[in-house]
Design a protein around this motif. Structure first.
Motif, short mmCIF file in Angstrom:
data_model
loop_
_atom_site.label_atom_id
_atom_site.label_comp_id
_atom_site.label_asym_id
_atom_site.label_seq_id
_atom_site.Cartn_x
_atom_site.Cartn_y
_atom_site.Cartn_z
N UNK A 178 0.93 -1.21 -0.17
CA UNK A 178 -0.06 0.04 0.01
C UNK A 178 0.92 1.22 -0.16
N UNK A 179 1.58 1.30 0.97
CA UNK A 179 2.86 2.37 0.95
C UNK A 179 3.45 2.61 -0.60
N UNK A 180 3.84 1.37 -1.00
CA UNK A 180 4.66 1.64 -2.28
C UNK A 180 3.72 1.97 -3.16
N UNK A 181 2.51 1.93 -3.38
CA UNK A 181 1.28 2.18 -4.25
C UNK A 181 1.04 3.68 -4.03
N UNK A 182 1.09 4.06 -2.80
CA UNK A 182 0.68 5.53 -2.51
C UNK A 182 1.96 6.38 -3.15
N UNK A 183 3.26 6.01 -2.97
CA UNK A 183 4.42 6.56 -3.18
C UNK A 183 4.66 6.56 -4.81
N UNK A 184 4.28 5.74 -5.47
CA UNK A 184 4.39 5.51 -6.78
C UNK A 184 3.17 6.60 -7.74
N UNK A 185 2.10 6.51 -7.07
CA UNK A 185 1.35 7.48 -7.59
C UNK A 185 1.50 8.98 -7.13
N UNK A 186 1.88 9.21 -6.01
CA UNK A 186 2.23 10.46 -5.63
C UNK A 186 3.47 10.95 -6.33
N UNK A 187 4.62 10.20 -6.47
CA UNK A 187 5.65 10.69 -7.49
C UNK A 187 5.46 10.66 -8.78
N UNK A 188 4.60 9.99 -9.25
CA UNK A 188 4.23 9.84 -10.70
C UNK A 188 4.97 8.61 -11.27
N UNK A 189 5.30 7.82 -10.52
CA UNK A 189 6.09 6.74 -11.04
C UNK A 189 5.27 5.43 -11.80
N UNK A 190 4.01 5.57 -11.56
CA UNK A 190 3.17 4.70 -12.20
C UNK A 190 1.91 5.23 -12.16
N UNK A 191 0.86 4.85 -13.07
CA UNK A 191 -0.26 5.25 -13.08
C UNK A 191 -1.11 4.80 -12.09
N UNK A 192 -2.35 5.81 -11.51
CA UNK A 192 -3.03 5.08 -10.36
C UNK A 192 -3.76 3.86 -10.87
N UNK A 193 -4.02 3.94 -11.80
CA UNK A 193 -5.18 2.80 -12.35
C UNK A 193 -4.39 1.53 -12.30
N UNK A 194 -3.07 1.59 -12.99
CA UNK A 194 -2.31 0.41 -12.70
C UNK A 194 -1.97 -0.07 -11.35
N UNK A 195 -1.58 1.14 -10.53
CA UNK A 195 -1.44 0.61 -9.16
C UNK A 195 -2.39 0.00 -8.55
N UNK A 196 -3.77 0.45 -8.72
CA UNK A 196 -4.84 -0.14 -8.32
C UNK A 196 -5.12 -1.44 -8.84
N UNK A 197 -4.92 -1.61 -10.02
CA UNK A 197 -5.15 -3.09 -10.60
C UNK A 197 -4.36 -4.14 -10.20
N UNK A 198 -2.92 -3.63 -10.10
CA UNK A 198 -1.93 -4.61 -9.34
C UNK A 198 -2.08 -5.02 -8.06
N UNK A 199 -2.61 -4.00 -7.18
CA UNK A 199 -2.92 -4.07 -5.81
C UNK A 199 -4.13 -5.19 -5.67
N UNK A 200 -4.93 -4.99 -6.37
CA UNK A 200 -6.15 -6.13 -6.45
C UNK A 200 -5.61 -7.55 -6.80
N UNK A 201 -4.84 -7.45 -7.88
CA UNK A 201 -4.52 -8.85 -8.27
C UNK A 201 -3.40 -9.37 -7.13
N UNK A 202 -2.78 -8.44 -6.68
CA UNK A 202 -1.79 -9.04 -5.49
C UNK A 202 -2.47 -9.51 -4.10
N UNK A 203 -3.62 -8.74 -3.95
CA UNK A 203 -4.42 -9.22 -2.94
C UNK A 203 -5.22 -10.59 -2.98
N UNK A 204 -5.18 -10.92 -4.31
CA UNK A 204 -6.11 -11.99 -4.76
C UNK A 204 -4.96 -13.25 -4.75
N UNK A 205 -3.82 -12.92 -4.69
CA UNK A 205 -2.92 -14.06 -4.85
C UNK A 205 -1.92 -14.29 -3.44
#
Length: 162
Positions: free
Chosen positions: A7-34
């Motif tokens: 979650x922290x990595x996702x927040x930082x990635x979006x805040x610093x614009x290292x990755x698009x928010x939609x991709x971060x959310x998608x990957x978090x959903x996938x990760x949470x399901x695995x």
């Protein structure tokens, strides 16, 4: 396995614009399901092409600093509440540490400075670990419940801070 650090990595990635928010959310959903897999969000973002590898290394480093600070903060809250160490003593030590370079942990520095005993250190460390674990479970549950859209995992807007 999905962790609060993801979650922290996702927040930082979006805040610093290292990755698009939609991709971060998608990957978090996938990760949470695995639940049995040992892949971090930063690695998933690289694998799907949403984040360059160099940025992912930065994300991991920043998340590590955040988690260490989170643990230190929890320890200091317990120290002030339960161990009877004065805020002035802690403040003076923290000021001194900031000038000398930060140690691996504030709890070890407090022990080295004889502000707490070994017994107090052990007891406080155990309580701190339980408190951080409880907070971690709450963070994970809140983000799952909100479909990973909490706080800065929403798309950044140009007119509002995330």
């Amino acid at each position: 396995m999905f962790t609060a650090t993801d979650v922290v990595v996702g927040k930082i990635a979006v805040q610093l614009q290292f990755a698009p928010a939609e991709k971060v959310r998608h990957e978090l959903r996938e990760l949470a399901g695995e639940e049995g897999r040992e892949v971090s969000l930063a690695d998933r973002l690289v694998a799907c092409g949403a984040c360059p590898a160099a940025r992912a290394a930065e994300l991991k480093e920043l998340a590590g600093h955040f988690e260490a600070a989170r643990s230190d903060a929890a320890f200091l809250r317990l120290l002030e509440r339960e161990a009877g160490v004065s805020a002035e003593s802690v403040g003076a030590l923290l000021f001194d540490l900031s000038r000398k370079g930060w140690p691996s942990s504030v709890s070890a520095a407090l022990l080295d400075a004889d502000l707490i005993t070994s017994e107090q250190h052990g007891q406080l460390q155990s309580r701190c670990e339980r408190a951080v674990s409880k907070e971690t479970r709450q963070i994970i549950e809140r983000y799952r419940k909100d479909d990973f859209s909490g706080g800065s995992l929403r798309r950044p807007s140009s007119s509002a801070a995330t």
